[in-house]
Design an enzyme around this catalytic site. Sequence first.
Site, PDB file in Angstrom:
ATOM      1  CG  ASP A   1       5.803  -6.231   5.767  1.00 47.82           C
ATOM      2  OD1 ASP A   1       6.127  -5.249   6.484  1.00 47.82           O
ATOM      3  OD2 ASP A   1       4.783  -6.239   5.062  1.00 47.82           O
TER       4      ASP A   1
ATOM      5  CB  SER B   1      -0.900   0.019   1.225  1.00 46.92           C
ATOM      6  OG  SER B   1      -1.444  -1.247   1.433  1.00 46.92           O
TER       7      SER B   1
ATOM      8  CE  LYS C   1       8.695  -1.929   2.691  1.00 51.08           C
ATOM      9  NZ  LYS C   1       8.178  -2.939   3.613  1.00 51.08           N
TER      10      LYS C   1
ATOM     11  CB  SER D   1      18.810 -10.410   1.796  1.00 51.10           C
ATOM     12  OG  SER D   1      17.894 -10.508   2.838  1.00 51.10           O
TER      13      SER D   1
ATOM     14  CG  ASP E   1       0.973  -8.770   8.956  1.00 48.08           C
ATOM     15  OD1 ASP E   1       0.021  -9.581   9.048  1.00 48.08           O
ATOM     16  OD2 ASP E   1       1.074  -7.954   8.030  1.00 48.08           O
TER      17      ASP E   1
ATOM     18  CB  SER F   1       6.694   0.282   0.169  1.00 48.83           C
ATOM     19  OG  SER F   1       6.183  -1.008   0.432  1.00 48.83           O
TER      20      SER F   1
ATOM     21  CB  ALA G   1      13.588 -13.760  -1.449  1.00 45.08           C
TER      22      ALA G   1
END
Length: 299
Positions: free
Chosen positions: A175, A36, A56, A110, A157, A38, A112
């Site tokens: 996150d 939302s 990010k 990092s 989360d 980023s 992924a």
Amino acid sequence: MEVPLNLKNTENARRAAPNMKCLADFVVEKEIGEGSFSTVYHAREKEGEKREIALKVCLKKLILKNKMVTYIHREKEALALLSREENAHPGVVTLFATFQDAESLYFVLSYAKYGDLVSLIQKQPDAKLKVDDARYYAANLLSALEHIHKLGIIHRDVKADNLLVKHDGRILLTDFGSSKFLKDYEKDTNSNESSVPSRRRSFVGTAFFVTPEVLTLYFFLTGNYPFDDLSEYLVFKRIQDVLYRFSDDFPDENARDFIEKVLVKEQKERLTSDQMKRHQFFESMDFENLQEIEPPRIY
Ligand code: ADE
């Protein structure tokens, strides 16, 4: 993939200090995720090891407008602590650097390669995991959560969307925007004598996944959310009453027993993390040597 203007404009990215990274230090390759507030890009360092990284990018305008400043601070503080060499854990994303320019805040993380576990699970036959694969991911998640808790951080989360799969098939928990330092959390929950604990008043996270390790395991094995319903209100009611069921084709009796012993309303009646690791479901898992286990190939 079209790269937005502000990412092309390296003139905007001025270094504040000699060691400070800036946008001009990276080749931005393509967008790989959008939240939302980023956007995440796959990028590569221009110098040195030329590592692949995830960049990010949080637009300051959106952060301020949506009052997300606290969340950004928490994410940065938690990741900074977890990324110190002495605190590193192979199952937790690493923050290499942060920097900013006039428009944006940047997190260098990092990378992924295979993206998040939900997308990968949805591409599997029957949109669920094999029991052994679910066991591998659940064990690694448990190990990562235990580690961050020892460092005084709660994620708040945990869900398959926030588990990323690296080039070698191993997972990273990511996150930390909803995370909290345990000492602040305890202060908050004890600060009020009212009969409604403040933890219930300040719900964060995603309703489907409030009891993280276990609900994630349920999702791995079924592709469904245990407390799913037609509205968020009904989902909350299900959670409050711990109203869930196992379908007749639920694949594993030990997993079922494990879930039943952790998905319990009263915290003191739930298995502790040590008891979880000793449960029959994880009998074949050597928690001391998870790095030696060959990861599943679901990508
Ligand atoms: N999406 C969000 N964060 C990511 C990361 N670190 N690597 C790959 N994809 C991502």
